[in-house]
Design a protein around this motif. Sequence first.
Motif, PDB file in Angstrom:
ATOM      1  N   UNK A 117      -3.747  -8.784  -7.847  1.00 14.38           N
ATOM      2  CA  UNK A 117      -4.947  -9.086  -7.066  1.00 14.38           C
ATOM      3  C   UNK A 117      -4.642  -9.085  -5.573  1.00 14.38           C
ATOM      4  N   UNK A 118      -3.563  -9.725  -5.185  1.00 11.37           N
ATOM      5  CA  UNK A 118      -3.192  -9.767  -3.760  1.00 11.37           C
ATOM      6  C   UNK A 118      -2.848  -8.381  -3.244  1.00 11.37           C
ATOM      7  N   UNK A 119      -2.128  -7.608  -4.056  1.00  8.74           N
ATOM      8  CA  UNK A 119      -1.745  -6.259  -3.653  1.00  8.74           C
ATOM      9  C   UNK A 119      -2.975  -5.363  -3.507  1.00  8.74           C
ATOM     10  N   UNK A 120      -3.893  -5.437  -4.479  1.00 12.21           N
ATOM     11  CA  UNK A 120      -5.130  -4.639  -4.401  1.00 12.21           C
ATOM     12  C   UNK A 120      -5.977  -5.040  -3.194  1.00 12.21           C
ATOM     13  N   UNK A 121      -6.090  -6.334  -2.950  1.00 18.47           N
ATOM     14  CA  UNK A 121      -6.862  -6.826  -1.820  1.00 18.47           C
ATOM     15  C   UNK A 121      -6.314  -6.254  -0.511  1.00 18.47           C
ATOM     16  N   UNK A 122      -5.018  -6.336  -0.312  1.00 19.72           N
ATOM     17  CA  UNK A 122      -4.390  -5.838   0.908  1.00 19.72           C
ATOM     18  C   UNK A 122      -4.577  -4.326   1.047  1.00 19.72           C
TER      19      UNK A 122
END
Length: 165
Positions: A117-122
């Motif tokens: 989730x954090x990687x996709x958001x960034x």
Amino acid sequence: MQPQQSITPWSEERLAQMQVRLSRKLGPEYVSQRPGPGGGPKLSYIEGWKVINLANEVFGFSGWSSSIVSLVTDFIDVNEQGRCSISVSAQVRITLRDGAFHEDIGSGQAENVRGKASALDKAKKEAVTDATKRALRSFGNVLGNCLYDKSFTANVSKMKVPPVS
């Protein structure tokens, strides 16, 4: 079939003022630099928030809009420790009040990030910002097109940045 109506909310005078402003080159306070790929020569760029502020100044805050045409996850790799590397591509359209528009693509990456989730958001945010900056540059020098002129970037990097008042 109804005749197509011309959308011209800007006066001739306002359009002429915009054209003059768009043709100006960026001042050194707008230009940032980072190392090039593989330690190559420095690359000049404008930060996303700065180009949005400039677009608001040139077109007016309600004189333009942006829309995401497409957002594609190119790949997601997860290693044994659960850390993610992701690449995302975006296509953004910038539309002016009179209906004129430009579209361009951008990419965003997240490497070795804990959690999908954090990687996709960034990566998504980075891709949309990159595409937005690339689409805005199509309108003129003051929105970043001058950064593709190597003689300009060589000279602007030597200029002193004026103090903020």
